[in-house]
Write a protein that holds these residues in place. Structure first.
Motif, PDB file in Angstrom:
ATOM      1  N   THR A   3      52.052  46.789  68.930  1.00 49.43           N
ATOM      2  CA  THR A   3      52.000  45.225  68.376  1.00 49.43           C
ATOM      3  C   THR A   3      52.996  44.328  68.800  1.00 49.43           C
ATOM      4  O   THR A   3      52.936  43.354  69.214  1.00 49.43           O
ATOM      5  N   THR A   6      53.489  43.626  72.507  1.00 44.43           N
ATOM      6  CA  THR A   6      52.421  42.985  72.876  1.00 44.43           C
ATOM      7  C   THR A   6      52.586  41.425  72.506  1.00 44.43           C
ATOM      8  O   THR A   6      52.521  40.543  73.314  1.00 44.43           O
ATOM      9  N   ILE A   7      53.229  41.203  71.558  1.00 46.65           N
ATOM     10  CA  ILE A   7      53.726  39.763  71.069  1.00 46.65           C
ATOM     11  C   ILE A   7      54.808  39.390  71.896  1.00 46.65           C
ATOM     12  O   ILE A   7      55.049  38.332  72.249  1.00 46.65           O
ATOM     13  N   LYS A   9      55.603  40.435  74.907  1.00 51.89           N
ATOM     14  CA  LYS A   9      55.242  40.277  76.209  1.00 51.89           C
ATOM     15  C   LYS A   9      54.514  38.882  76.256  1.00 51.89           C
ATOM     16  O   LYS A   9      54.809  37.890  77.451  1.00 51.89           O
ATOM     17  N   ARG A  10      53.499  38.399  75.032  1.00 56.53           N
ATOM     18  CA  ARG A  10      53.043  37.068  75.240  1.00 56.53           C
ATOM     19  C   ARG A  10      53.894  36.073  75.288  1.00 56.53           C
ATOM     20  O   ARG A  10      53.903  35.074  75.957  1.00 56.53           O
ATOM     21  N   GLU A  11      55.143  36.271  74.388  1.00 50.71           N
ATOM     22  CA  GLU A  11      56.067  35.444  74.267  1.00 50.71           C
ATOM     23  C   GLU A  11      56.955  35.174  75.739  1.00 50.71           C
ATOM     24  O   GLU A  11      57.361  33.936  75.889  1.00 50.71           O
ATOM     25  N   ARG A  13      55.924  35.913  78.625  1.00 51.35           N
ATOM     26  CA  ARG A  13      55.239  35.376  79.861  1.00 51.35           C
ATOM     27  C   ARG A  13      54.796  33.789  79.455  1.00 51.35           C
ATOM     28  O   ARG A  13      54.815  32.792  80.433  1.00 51.35           O
ATOM     29  N   SER A  14      54.923  33.381  78.148  1.00 53.38           N
ATOM     30  CA  SER A  14      54.522  32.115  77.953  1.00 53.38           C
ATOM     31  C   SER A  14      55.594  31.083  78.468  1.00 53.38           C
ATOM     32  O   SER A  14      55.324  30.032  78.700  1.00 53.38           O
ATOM     33  N   ASP A  17      54.578  30.284  81.918  1.00 57.06           N
ATOM     34  CA  ASP A  17      53.550  29.267  82.196  1.00 57.06           C
ATOM     35  C   ASP A  17      53.818  27.856  82.240  1.00 57.06           C
ATOM     36  O   ASP A  17      52.947  27.225  82.357  1.00 57.06           O
ATOM     37  N   LYS A 101      58.834  38.127  68.623  1.00 55.30           N
ATOM     38  CA  LYS A 101      59.309  37.051  68.976  1.00 55.30           C
ATOM     39  C   LYS A 101      60.712  36.970  69.528  1.00 55.30           C
ATOM     40  O   LYS A 101      61.073  36.529  70.471  1.00 55.30           O
ATOM     41  N   GLY A 104      60.946  38.803  73.086  1.00 56.70           N
ATOM     42  CA  GLY A 104      60.212  37.868  74.067  1.00 56.70           C
ATOM     43  C   GLY A 104      61.532  36.769  74.610  1.00 56.70           C
ATOM     44  O   GLY A 104      61.738  36.432  75.579  1.00 56.70           O
TER      45      GLY A 104
END
Length: 244
Positions: A3, A6-7, A9-11, A13-14, A17, A101, A104
């Protein structure tokens, strides 16, 4: 742990973006290059194959230009937009949110840090050969930058966890990092009781040995302690908000 990753990677990649990551990396490289080659004598006036100035100026550039921008939105924006409340109601532990966080944001900073390897490669390997470079101080310098960036990002994350405003988070992070860099300048004027304390907490004092090729266990523990302490404090701040 999955988890947390995952957070993270999301942070991470954002950032790509939006133009944020590209602007941060490009502007950071250009600014550091100008400072390294031309300011305060610069590399060309030093007349020796050394990257000491690179490792002396890089932490300052990260503190004043990069890290406050990256960290100001980590939790402050989540709280302002209301997505933090949604996030912490999911089957996710608070420490996973904080650590994800952190990883990331730290990952983005490390992309910039390691992109500066282009300088020694291009200057001393290909396409130019400006002299024989001692790899020891270079490796030590990057070890120092990695440890320092972890501590600085954790400080920014902690401050972002304490406010809903990105602007406030930016300025407080900027001021705290500026203080920790410049505090050793006041050591000579401070009472003897505080002189050692000011020197002890100074980032510049801790980073100087790395830039000169010396890796000290004491300095490693210093940066790791700041990182761990700030992450724990950010976790407590998030936990307190959850139960408020």
């Amino acid at each position: 742990m999955s988890t947390t990753l995952t957070i993270a990677k999301r942070e991470f990649r954002s950032n790509f973006d939006s133009p944020l990551a590209y602007v941060v990396i490009c502007f950071g490289l250009i600014a550091l290059g100008v400072i390294f080659f031309f300011m305060n004598g610069g590399f060309w006036q030093a007349d020796r194959a050394s990257l000491v100035q690179l490792f002396s100026w890089a932490p300052i550039g990260l503190s004043f230009l990069i890290i406050p921008v990256i960290t100001m939105r980590l939790l402050a924006e989540e709280k302002r937009s209301g997505t933090l409340e949604m996030l912490i109601t999911l089957p996710v532990q608070d420490h996973e949110v904080v650590l994800g966080k952190f990883l990331g944001a730290w990952g983005l900073v490390l992309v910039l840090v390691f992109s500066t390897i282009l300088y020694p490669i291009m200057m001393f390997m290909w396409p130019w050969h400006l002299g024989a470079l001692d790899s020891g101080p270079v490796v030590a310098g990057y070890v120092g930058l990695v440890l320092y960036s972890a501590a600085a990002v954790s400080i920014g994350l902690l401050i972002s966890s304490l406010t809903d405003s990105q602007v406030i988070a930016f300025f407080i992070t900027f001021l705290v990092l500026a203080f920790l860099h410049g505090v050793d300048n006041f050591a000579d004027y401070a009472p003897s009781l505080f002189r050692d304390v000011l020197s002890f907490i100074s980032f510049d004092t801790r980073l100087t040995p790395f830039a000169r090729g010396m890796v000290s266990t004491r300095d490693i523990v210093f940066f790791l302690s700041i990182t761990a302490g700030c992450l724990m404090a950010a976790f407590r701040a998030l936990e307190r908000r959850k139960w408020a």
